[in-house]
Design a protein around this motif. Sequence first.
Motif, mmCIF file in Angstrom:
data_model
loop_
_atom_site.group_PDB
_atom_site.id
_atom_site.type_symbol
_atom_site.label_atom_id
_atom_site.label_comp_id
_atom_site.label_asym_id
_atom_site.label_seq_id
_atom_site.Cartn_x
_atom_site.Cartn_y
_atom_site.Cartn_z
ATOM 1 N N MET A 1 0.857 -1.178 0.000
ATOM 2 C CA MET A 1 0.000 0.000 0.000
ATOM 3 C C MET A 1 0.900 1.237 0.000
ATOM 4 O O MET A 1 1.987 1.225 0.560
ATOM 5 C CB MET A 1 -0.894 -0.020 1.224
ATOM 6 C CG MET A 1 -1.972 1.034 1.218
ATOM 7 S SD MET A 1 -3.406 0.703 0.198
ATOM 8 C CE MET A 1 -4.200 -0.601 1.075
ATOM 9 N N HIS A 2 0.427 2.295 -0.625
ATOM 10 C CA HIS A 2 1.149 3.557 -0.701
ATOM 11 C C HIS A 2 0.260 4.681 -0.170
ATOM 12 O O HIS A 2 -0.929 4.485 0.063
ATOM 13 C CB HIS A 2 1.522 3.862 -2.158
ATOM 14 C CG HIS A 2 2.573 2.965 -2.699
ATOM 15 N ND1 HIS A 2 2.305 1.703 -3.163
ATOM 16 C CD2 HIS A 2 3.898 3.146 -2.844
ATOM 17 C CE1 HIS A 2 3.428 1.144 -3.583
ATOM 18 N NE2 HIS A 2 4.409 1.998 -3.398
ATOM 19 N N LYS A 3 0.862 5.860 -0.034
ATOM 20 C CA LYS A 3 0.145 7.064 0.357
ATOM 21 C C LYS A 3 0.434 8.141 -0.673
ATOM 22 O O LYS A 3 1.492 8.148 -1.285
ATOM 23 C CB LYS A 3 0.600 7.568 1.720
ATOM 24 C CG LYS A 3 0.392 6.606 2.857
ATOM 25 C CD LYS A 3 0.919 7.187 4.149
ATOM 26 C CE LYS A 3 2.419 7.010 4.191
ATOM 27 N NZ LYS A 3 3.039 7.295 5.474
ATOM 28 N N VAL A 4 -0.521 9.062 -0.823
ATOM 29 C CA VAL A 4 -0.356 10.206 -1.713
ATOM 30 C C VAL A 4 -0.958 11.419 -1.006
ATOM 31 O O VAL A 4 -2.007 11.310 -0.375
ATOM 32 C CB VAL A 4 -1.084 9.976 -3.060
ATOM 33 C CG1 VAL A 4 -1.010 11.197 -3.944
ATOM 34 C CG2 VAL A 4 -0.508 8.780 -3.786
ATOM 35 N N GLU A 5 -0.300 12.565 -1.107
ATOM 36 C CA GLU A 5 -0.867 13.786 -0.552
ATOM 37 C C GLU A 5 -2.023 14.236 -1.431
ATOM 38 O O GLU A 5 -1.976 14.103 -2.653
ATOM 39 C CB GLU A 5 0.186 14.879 -0.479
ATOM 40 C CG GLU A 5 1.267 14.574 0.540
ATOM 41 C CD GLU A 5 2.196 15.748 0.748
ATOM 42 O OE1 GLU A 5 1.757 16.898 0.599
ATOM 43 O OE2 GLU A 5 3.364 15.496 1.060
ATOM 44 N N GLU A 6 -3.058 14.784 -0.799
ATOM 45 C CA GLU A 6 -4.231 15.219 -1.567
ATOM 46 C C GLU A 6 -3.880 16.251 -2.630
ATOM 47 O O GLU A 6 -4.482 16.273 -3.694
ATOM 48 C CB GLU A 6 -5.308 15.788 -0.630
ATOM 49 C CG GLU A 6 -6.158 14.699 -0.027
ATOM 50 C CD GLU A 6 -7.344 15.240 0.716
ATOM 51 O OE1 GLU A 6 -8.432 15.328 0.117
ATOM 52 O OE2 GLU A 6 -7.178 15.577 1.897
ATOM 53 N N LYS A 7 -2.875 17.096 -2.371
ATOM 54 C CA LYS A 7 -2.511 18.102 -3.379
ATOM 55 C C LYS A 7 -2.041 17.452 -4.666
ATOM 56 O O LYS A 7 -2.191 18.030 -5.739
ATOM 57 C CB LYS A 7 -1.463 19.068 -2.839
ATOM 58 C CG LYS A 7 -0.126 18.458 -2.601
ATOM 59 C CD LYS A 7 0.870 19.475 -2.084
ATOM 60 C CE LYS A 7 2.147 18.726 -1.803
ATOM 61 N NZ LYS A 7 3.301 19.542 -1.857
ATOM 62 N N ASP A 8 -1.494 16.222 -4.595
ATOM 63 C CA ASP A 8 -1.076 15.517 -5.810
ATOM 64 C C ASP A 8 -2.259 14.880 -6.532
ATOM 65 O O ASP A 8 -2.161 14.548 -7.710
ATOM 66 C CB ASP A 8 -0.037 14.446 -5.475
ATOM 67 C CG ASP A 8 1.260 15.056 -4.979
ATOM 68 O OD1 ASP A 8 1.750 16.009 -5.613
ATOM 69 O OD2 ASP A 8 1.771 14.599 -3.948
ATOM 70 N N LEU A 9 -3.369 14.704 -5.820
ATOM 71 C CA LEU A 9 -4.573 14.126 -6.439
ATOM 72 C C LEU A 9 -5.453 15.204 -7.056
ATOM 73 O O LEU A 9 -5.903 15.071 -8.185
ATOM 74 C CB LEU A 9 -5.384 13.336 -5.406
ATOM 75 C CG LEU A 9 -4.706 12.115 -4.781
ATOM 76 C CD1 LEU A 9 -5.558 11.555 -3.667
ATOM 77 C CD2 LEU A 9 -4.441 11.056 -5.830
ATOM 78 N N VAL A 10 -5.734 16.266 -6.272
ATOM 79 C CA VAL A 10 -6.717 17.261 -6.719
ATOM 80 C C VAL A 10 -6.203 18.693 -6.693
ATOM 81 O O VAL A 10 -6.947 19.616 -7.006
ATOM 82 C CB VAL A 10 -8.020 17.162 -5.892
ATOM 83 C CG1 VAL A 10 -8.744 15.865 -6.161
ATOM 84 C CG2 VAL A 10 -7.751 17.324 -4.402
ATOM 85 N N GLY A 11 -4.942 18.888 -6.281
ATOM 86 C CA GLY A 11 -4.383 20.240 -6.285
ATOM 87 C C GLY A 11 -4.646 21.050 -5.031
ATOM 88 O O GLY A 11 -4.220 22.192 -4.943
ATOM 89 N N TYR A 12 -5.347 20.499 -4.054
ATOM 90 C CA TYR A 12 -5.649 21.205 -2.813
ATOM 91 C C TYR A 12 -4.918 20.540 -1.655
ATOM 92 O O TYR A 12 -4.854 19.317 -1.587
ATOM 93 C CB TYR A 12 -7.149 21.185 -2.504
ATOM 94 C CG TYR A 12 -7.996 21.827 -3.561
ATOM 95 C CD1 TYR A 12 -8.001 23.210 -3.733
ATOM 96 C CD2 TYR A 12 -8.797 21.047 -4.389
ATOM 97 C CE1 TYR A 12 -8.792 23.796 -4.715
ATOM 98 C CE2 TYR A 12 -9.585 21.634 -5.368
ATOM 99 C CZ TYR A 12 -9.573 23.006 -5.525
ATOM 100 O OH TYR A 12 -10.361 23.587 -6.499
#
Length: 59
Positions: free
Chosen positions: A1-12
């Motif tokens: 499993m990995h993690k991603v910051e929301e800013k990398d998903l939707v820009g916020y």
Amino acid sequence: MHKVEEKDLVGYEGSLIPVRVLSRNGTTARVITKRAGVHVLGDQIYEVPISALQDDRNP
């Protein structure tokens, strides 16, 4: 499993979201969110840069 910051998903700015990697093509990865965040819902598919992926095993 990995993690991603929301800013990398939707820009916020938001939180770290657990994701499962569905595919990689060298520069980008297609991921599915496994939990909701501030700006995203769970079970949504996004394409992110490979550099945005954070391995859950290395906090």
